[in-house]
Design a protein around this motif. Sequence first.
Motif, PDB file in Angstrom:
ATOM      1  N   THR A 222       0.841  -1.206   0.000  1.00  0.00           N
ATOM      2  CA  THR A 222       0.000   0.000   0.000  1.00  0.00           C
ATOM      3  C   THR A 222       0.875   1.255   0.000  1.00  0.00           C
ATOM      4  OG1 THR A 222      -1.812  -1.075   1.166  1.00  0.00           O
ATOM      5  CG2 THR A 222      -1.700   1.319   1.309  1.00  0.00           C
ATOM      6  N   LEU A 223       0.510   2.224  -0.818  1.00  0.00           N
ATOM      7  CA  LEU A 223       1.156   3.540  -0.826  1.00  0.00           C
ATOM      8  C   LEU A 223       0.271   4.472  -0.021  1.00  0.00           C
ATOM      9  CD1 LEU A 223       3.455   5.339  -1.999  1.00  0.00           C
ATOM     10  CD2 LEU A 223       1.903   5.861  -3.892  1.00  0.00           C
ATOM     11  N   ALA A 224       0.706   4.863   1.165  1.00  0.00           N
ATOM     12  CA  ALA A 224      -0.139   5.647   2.065  1.00  0.00           C
ATOM     13  C   ALA A 224       0.652   6.785   2.682  1.00  0.00           C
ATOM     14  CB  ALA A 224      -0.716   4.756   3.171  1.00  0.00           C
ATOM     15  N   ALA A 225      -0.059   7.869   2.996  1.00  0.00           N
ATOM     16  CA  ALA A 225       0.559   9.012   3.666  1.00  0.00           C
ATOM     17  C   ALA A 225      -0.516   9.763   4.430  1.00  0.00           C
ATOM     18  CB  ALA A 225       1.252   9.933   2.664  1.00  0.00           C
ATOM     19  N   ALA A 226      -0.094  10.448   5.474  1.00  0.00           N
ATOM     20  CA  ALA A 226      -1.005  11.245   6.297  1.00  0.00           C
ATOM     21  C   ALA A 226      -0.571  12.695   6.256  1.00  0.00           C
ATOM     22  CB  ALA A 226      -1.010  10.741   7.742  1.00  0.00           C
ATOM     23  N   ILE A 227      -1.531  13.578   6.118  1.00  0.00           N
ATOM     24  CA  ILE A 227      -1.266  15.005   6.226  1.00  0.00           C
ATOM     25  C   ILE A 227      -2.333  15.589   7.131  1.00  0.00           C
ATOM     26  CG2 ILE A 227      -2.556  15.520   4.109  1.00  0.00           C
ATOM     27  CD1 ILE A 227      -0.674  17.911   3.704  1.00  0.00           C
ATOM     28  N   ASP A 228      -1.865  16.302   8.129  1.00  0.00           N
ATOM     29  CA  ASP A 228      -2.775  16.830   9.131  1.00  0.00           C
ATOM     30  C   ASP A 228      -3.575  15.666   9.714  1.00  0.00           C
ATOM     31  OD1 ASP A 228      -3.933  18.663  10.770  1.00  0.00           O
ATOM     32  OD2 ASP A 228      -5.331  19.448   9.280  1.00  0.00           O
ATOM     33  N   ARG A 229      -4.895  15.666   9.556  1.00  0.00           N
ATOM     34  CA  ARG A 229      -5.724  14.618  10.162  1.00  0.00           C
ATOM     35  C   ARG A 229      -6.327  13.683   9.117  1.00  0.00           C
ATOM     36  NH1 ARG A 229      -9.745  18.323  13.457  1.00  0.00           N
ATOM     37  NH2 ARG A 229      -9.638  19.403  11.465  1.00  0.00           N
ATOM     38  N   THR A 230      -5.788  13.681   7.910  1.00  0.00           N
ATOM     39  CA  THR A 230      -6.347  12.879   6.825  1.00  0.00           C
ATOM     40  C   THR A 230      -5.347  11.827   6.360  1.00  0.00           C
ATOM     41  OG1 THR A 230      -7.704  14.728   6.067  1.00  0.00           O
ATOM     42  CG2 THR A 230      -7.330  12.949   4.497  1.00  0.00           C
ATOM     43  N   LEU A 231      -5.823  10.605   6.231  1.00  0.00           N
ATOM     44  CA  LEU A 231      -5.026   9.504   5.690  1.00  0.00           C
ATOM     45  C   LEU A 231      -5.508   9.196   4.284  1.00  0.00           C
ATOM     46  CD1 LEU A 231      -3.043   7.055   5.926  1.00  0.00           C
ATOM     47  CD2 LEU A 231      -5.020   5.754   6.779  1.00  0.00           C
TER      48      LEU A 231
END
Length: 391
Positions: A222-231
């Motif tokens: 899986t290619l995943a990242a989080a920014i602020d409060r969003t995944l």
Amino acid sequence: MTIPPPSQRTATDHHVAPLRQIACHLQRTRPALATRIVECAIAAPPGSPPLTDAMDGMWLWLDVLAGTLPPAEADHRFRMLGQAYAHRDTRPEDAIVLQHTCVAVLRQVVAEQTHVVRPAQDAAAVMRAFDAVTHHYSGPAFTAIAEAYRAVRARTAHPPGEGGDATAPVVRALMKAAGDTGLQRLPDWVETPLRWCLVSRLDSAAQAEEAGQELRTANPGTLAAAIDRTLVAYQHERPALPDGFPPSGLAAVETSPEQAARYAGICAGLARDYGHPLVDTRQIRPLIPALDQSPPVREEFLTTCLGPLHTDDQNAHLVQTLRAYLTHGLRSAPAARSLFVHRHTMTYRLRCIRELTGLDLDRPLHRLQAEVALFLLAEDERRGHAQRAEI
């Protein structure tokens, strides 16, 4: 900025009553007034605002003079007018000049009517009432129009999927690794092609990071990242969600990764609002075009459906009550508990909602209207929070 109520002196001035009578008469003779506007438009120099702009402004100012608009609703209507001008590419300076023109034309028409129906000594006093009313509303009206232009420009600068919501920066960060030539430069451990996009909205950045780690553990590749409060996560196979995973939205990557992230983000909002573990875009696909309606069309629907619940910020608690009541299947007791209010308070609020909106939530069509309206409001709120976070 909300238009303040008129002063006590203005509100009680007996010359306002005949002014309102004249305005109401003009509302009933709109064809003749429209002809007057057409004559002004013909005489206008090239490059002037279109006739539609002039008529929209004229009808709004006529409602103001007739006294049929509460101050809060007038502020809302001028914002809507500004949005309509902006979407027609009317220049802001022309929009403001147009308001002066509308007031000037109406002043001339009212003066003609005043001399016909009132004694001469009262005519001057009625015109002073006209000047007082238009002066009272002009400043806040111009401010509301200017703010509407700024809001439209912000949305244009950050259209959906390209910065208008919290998922777009993540999409850009994730896809930057792919470069302009496609997905060849993604890390070797990422399984391609990326066919699914999953979005989760959390209460904190730490929770988003933790959810991303859980998702990668359950779904290798899986290619995943989080920014602020969003995944935001992309992967080749439909994702398997770990037990207890936060409410999420899912969308197939069809046209572009950005569009999939936007659709999944909408679904994530619905999953969070309604307490569902996962909402798939295919389950709500017909609702998505509603978000792409022009602001005037959406505002017209929201105002028609919710009335003062939408136009008056003081009724925000009633919007919250309506949402809780629908979310809990029209059951007052659990809805009241979720809001931490007494059941009698809940009953009173529901009665207020019905009186202010005309919605009978026992009727399926009225429930559908309310659900769609709350869906649009929730997405507007999420976009607003995302834009403020970017600023």
